[in-house]
Design a protein around this motif. Structure first.
Motif, PDB file in Angstrom:
ATOM      1  N   GLN A 265      -2.541  -3.829 -17.440  1.00  0.00           N
ATOM      2  CA  GLN A 265      -1.579  -2.751 -17.245  1.00  0.00           C
ATOM      3  C   GLN A 265      -1.565  -2.528 -15.750  1.00  0.00           C
ATOM      4  OE1 GLN A 265      -2.127   0.873 -19.504  1.00  0.00           O
ATOM      5  NE2 GLN A 265      -1.414   2.100 -17.781  1.00  0.00           N
ATOM      6  N   GLY A 266      -0.383  -2.555 -15.162  1.00  0.00           N
ATOM      7  CA  GLY A 266      -0.295  -2.393 -13.717  1.00  0.00           C
ATOM      8  C   GLY A 266       0.985  -1.679 -13.346  1.00  0.00           C
ATOM      9  N   TRP A 267       1.208  -1.633 -12.054  1.00  0.00           N
ATOM     10  CA  TRP A 267       2.410  -0.977 -11.550  1.00  0.00           C
ATOM     11  C   TRP A 267       3.599  -1.924 -11.618  1.00  0.00           C
ATOM     12  CZ3 TRP A 267      -1.677  -0.575  -7.563  1.00  0.00           C
ATOM     13  CH2 TRP A 267      -2.428   0.580  -7.717  1.00  0.00           C
ATOM     14  N   LYS A 268       4.766  -1.362 -11.844  1.00  0.00           N
ATOM     15  CA  LYS A 268       5.988  -2.153 -11.780  1.00  0.00           C
ATOM     16  C   LYS A 268       6.164  -2.639 -10.351  1.00  0.00           C
ATOM     17  CE  LYS A 268       8.221   0.183 -15.604  1.00  0.00           C
ATOM     18  NZ  LYS A 268       9.376   0.976 -16.052  1.00  0.00           N
ATOM     19  N   PRO A 269       6.783  -3.799 -10.166  1.00  0.00           N
ATOM     20  CA  PRO A 269       6.805  -4.410  -8.841  1.00  0.00           C
ATOM     21  C   PRO A 269       7.768  -3.794  -7.827  1.00  0.00           C
ATOM     22  CG  PRO A 269       8.028  -5.754 -10.373  1.00  0.00           C
ATOM     23  CD  PRO A 269       7.391  -4.649 -11.173  1.00  0.00           C
ATOM     24  N   GLY A 270       8.759  -3.078  -8.252  1.00  0.00           N
ATOM     25  CA  GLY A 270       9.793  -2.623  -7.325  1.00  0.00           C
ATOM     26  C   GLY A 270      10.823  -3.730  -7.153  1.00  0.00           C
ATOM     27  N   SER A 271      12.015  -3.362  -6.773  1.00  0.00           N
ATOM     28  CA  SER A 271      13.119  -4.330  -6.764  1.00  0.00           C
ATOM     29  C   SER A 271      12.921  -5.459  -5.750  1.00  0.00           C
ATOM     30  CB  SER A 271      14.455  -3.625  -6.533  1.00  0.00           C
ATOM     31  OG  SER A 271      14.435  -2.929  -5.307  1.00  0.00           O
ATOM     32  N   ALA A 272      12.383  -5.167  -4.570  1.00  0.00           N
ATOM     33  CA  ALA A 272      12.225  -6.215  -3.552  1.00  0.00           C
ATOM     34  C   ALA A 272      11.230  -7.285  -4.011  1.00  0.00           C
ATOM     35  CB  ALA A 272      11.775  -5.618  -2.230  1.00  0.00           C
TER      36      ALA A 272
ATOM     37  N   PRO B  77      -3.917   1.471 -13.675  1.00  0.00           N
ATOM     38  CA  PRO B  77      -4.005   0.030 -13.877  1.00  0.00           C
ATOM     39  C   PRO B  77      -5.296  -0.291 -14.632  1.00  0.00           C
ATOM     40  CG  PRO B  77      -3.262   0.489 -11.665  1.00  0.00           C
ATOM     41  CD  PRO B  77      -3.681   1.800 -12.262  1.00  0.00           C
ATOM     42  N   THR B  78      -5.173  -1.127 -15.651  1.00  0.00           N
ATOM     43  CA  THR B  78      -6.277  -1.366 -16.576  1.00  0.00           C
ATOM     44  C   THR B  78      -6.373  -2.850 -16.904  1.00  0.00           C
ATOM     45  OG1 THR B  78      -5.801   0.806 -17.528  1.00  0.00           O
ATOM     46  CG2 THR B  78      -7.219  -0.631 -18.816  1.00  0.00           C
ATOM     47  N   VAL B  79      -7.594  -3.306 -17.190  1.00  0.00           N
ATOM     48  CA  VAL B  79      -7.839  -4.695 -17.582  1.00  0.00           C
ATOM     49  C   VAL B  79      -8.507  -4.686 -18.959  1.00  0.00           C
ATOM     50  CG1 VAL B  79      -9.034  -6.840 -17.021  1.00  0.00           C
ATOM     51  CG2 VAL B  79      -8.157  -5.397 -15.173  1.00  0.00           C
TER      52      VAL B  79
END
Length: 86
Positions: free
Chosen positions: A32-39, A18-20
């Motif tokens: 840049q971050g992690w994908k949220p997941g379906s829930a 993850p980057t800013v």
């Protein structure tokens, strides 16, 4: 584009990063971050804000950024503020 690197997750491994950044030309924060997941994605899709359509527009995305990066986000906000005077 004039990206200014602010920081990367201090607990990053070789794959997670993850980057800013700050886009100084457009005066935007870039994450840049992690994908949220379906829930989480579904929860965000269903969230209602008065005066706005429900859902996430096709040209927008949800990303997750760890709280340990708050100081980097603050630094990015300060960098954006400093470009206002230019």
């Amino acid at each position: 584009m004039s990206l200014r690197f602010i920081g990367i997750d201090p607990e990053t491994k070789t794959a997670d990063s993850p980057t800013v950044w700050v886009d100084e030309e457009r005066r935007e924060l870039v994450f840049q971050g992690w994908k949220p997941g379906s829930a989480l994605e579904e929860e965000c899709q269903a969230f209602e804000v008065p005066g706005h359509a429900v859902g996430i527009p096709e040209d927008e995305a949800i990303v997750r950024v760890p709280a340990r990066m708050v100081h980097m986000i603050r630094e990015a906000c300060d960098a954006i503020d400093s470009t206002h005077d230019r």
